[in-house]
Design an enzyme around this catalytic site. Structure first.
Site, mmCIF file in Angstrom:
data_model
loop_
_atom_site.group_PDB
_atom_site.id
_atom_site.type_symbol
_atom_site.label_atom_id
_atom_site.label_comp_id
_atom_site.label_asym_id
_atom_site.label_seq_id
_atom_site.Cartn_x
_atom_site.Cartn_y
_atom_site.Cartn_z
ATOM 1 N NE ARG A 103 23.418 48.531 11.990
ATOM 2 C CZ ARG A 103 23.601 49.324 11.267
ATOM 3 N NH1 ARG A 103 24.511 49.347 10.415
ATOM 4 N NH2 ARG A 103 23.060 50.680 11.642
ATOM 5 C CB THR A 107 30.729 47.146 18.002
ATOM 6 O OG1 THR A 107 29.637 46.317 17.847
ATOM 7 C CG2 THR A 107 31.242 47.081 19.447
ATOM 8 C CG ASP A 199 15.765 51.004 12.632
ATOM 9 O OD1 ASP A 199 14.825 50.233 12.072
ATOM 10 O OD2 ASP A 199 16.448 51.143 13.273
ATOM 11 C CG ASP A 202 13.026 51.612 15.033
ATOM 12 O OD1 ASP A 202 12.648 50.415 15.535
ATOM 13 O OD2 ASP A 202 13.648 52.405 15.277
HETATM 14 C C1 PRP Z 1 19.217 46.346 10.250
HETATM 15 C C2 PRP Z 1 19.122 45.739 8.835
HETATM 16 C C3 PRP Z 1 20.113 44.817 8.805
HETATM 17 C C4 PRP Z 1 21.324 45.474 9.353
HETATM 18 C C5 PRP Z 1 22.101 46.245 8.527
HETATM 19 O O1 PRP Z 1 18.886 45.594 11.357
HETATM 20 O O2 PRP Z 1 17.651 45.252 9.027
HETATM 21 O O3 PRP Z 1 19.813 43.526 9.178
HETATM 22 O O4 PRP Z 1 20.809 46.369 10.001
HETATM 23 O O5 PRP Z 1 23.119 46.720 8.971
HETATM 24 P P1 PRP Z 1 24.739 46.178 8.676
HETATM 25 O O6 PRP Z 1 24.696 46.080 7.039
HETATM 26 O O7 PRP Z 1 25.479 47.418 9.119
HETATM 27 O O8 PRP Z 1 24.727 45.042 9.487
HETATM 28 P P2 PRP Z 1 18.857 45.920 12.797
HETATM 29 O O9 PRP Z 1 20.368 45.420 13.437
HETATM 30 O O10 PRP Z 1 18.361 47.363 13.030
HETATM 31 O O11 PRP Z 1 17.933 45.184 13.401
HETATM 32 P P3 PRP Z 1 16.395 44.895 13.387
HETATM 33 O O12 PRP Z 1 16.015 44.854 11.989
HETATM 34 O O13 PRP Z 1 15.949 44.035 14.386
HETATM 35 O O14 PRP Z 1 15.748 46.446 13.731
HETATM 36 N N1 URA Z 2 19.651 49.506 9.133
HETATM 37 C C1 URA Z 2 18.701 50.392 8.836
HETATM 38 O O1 URA Z 2 17.462 49.890 9.255
HETATM 39 N N2 URA Z 2 18.828 51.376 8.253
HETATM 40 C C2 URA Z 2 19.919 51.952 8.021
HETATM 41 O O2 URA Z 2 20.408 52.800 7.332
HETATM 42 C C3 URA Z 2 20.966 51.041 8.378
HETATM 43 C C4 URA Z 2 20.953 50.009 8.728
#
Ligand code: PRP
Ligand code: URA
Length: 208
Positions: A103, A107, A199, A202
């Site tokens: 994400r 945005t 997160d 993380d």
């Molecule tokens: C997180 C999560 C989803 C996304 C959800 O990933 O694992 O893929 O956010 O958010 P959305 O419904 O608003 O799209 P992130 O973008 O943080 O990436 P990561 O898993 O690599 O940390």
């Molecule tokens: N991605 C995450 O890991 N946590 C949230 O709460 C939203 C998006």
């Protein structure tokens, strides 16, 4: 919300409570992701097609069944990675196709960075694995990719959702069932699920 299945299972409720707890460290958190994912996949696969196959027991012929449809597990990187192991243990013949999306922090729109799907689909059912359904953008983009690939049946399997994400995914793809451990209260101004668990990437990988 007819195509949305929020788990009512006590084991799921117990385990997601431990996941939410900010005192739960990465090792335990990863274990819980794996366990909850297996429980969610068990619920999400109740309608898989089976074909009859007799088997010889030590005593007699018994009626039995084989899974009929080739299954694909589609983790959304990174956080979906931790869901694979638990689900794969239940269906070891499944193929795993990774989709890389993150994400954009400003945005909140998904940005694609990894997709090695071959031209023709090799599976007929896909389980999208991502613990968090926040705005829904990442899940919608992944369903778009899988539909374009030609997959007939797609399900979303997650752990926590915001009502906003559930509504967005339902509106974009009403044919995709959503299997989720819990639907939380709301999204905050940074696109985080509240109360949520923070997160998910993380917390699994010890980053951030
Ligand atoms: C997180 C999560 C989803 C996304 C959800 O990933 O694992 O893929 O956010 O958010 P959305 O419904 O608003 O799209 P992130 O973008 O943080 O990436 P990561 O898993 O690599 O940390
Ligand atoms: N991605 C995450 O890991 N946590 C949230 O709460 C939203 C998006």
């Amino acid at each position: 919300m007819s195509n949305v299945f929020e788990s009512q299972h006590p084991l799921v409720a117990h385990k997601i409570t431990r996941m939410r707890d900010s005192a739960t460290l990465s090792k335990k958190f990863r274990e819980l992701v794996r366990e909850v994912s297996a429980l969610m996949a068990y619920e999400a696969t109740a309608d898989l097609q089976i074909a009859p196959r007799e088997v010889q027991t030590p005593l007699a012929i018994a009626p039995g069944y084989d899974l009929k449809e080739p299954i694909g597990l589609v983790p959304i990187l990174r956080a979906g990675l931790g869901m694979v192991e638990g689900v794969w243990e239940l269906m070891p013949s499944a193929e795993v196709w990774h989709i890389g999306l993150y994400r954009d922090e400003r945005t909140l729109k998904p940005v694609a960075y990894y997709n090695k799907l071959p031209i023709a689909p090799t599976v007929s059912v896909c389980l999208i694995l991502d613990p968090m359904l926040a705005t829904g953008g990442s899940a919608i983009a992944t369903v778009d990719i899988l539909k374009k690939w030609g997959v007939g049946r797609i399900k979303f399997v997650g752990i926590l959702a915001a009502p906003e994400g559930v509504a967005a995914l339902q509106q974009a793809h009403p044919d995709v069932p959503i299997h989720i451990a819990a639907i939380d209260d709301h999204l905050n101004e940074h696109g985080y699920i509240v109360p949520g668990l923070g997160d998910a990437g993380d917390r699994q990988f010890g980053t951030g």
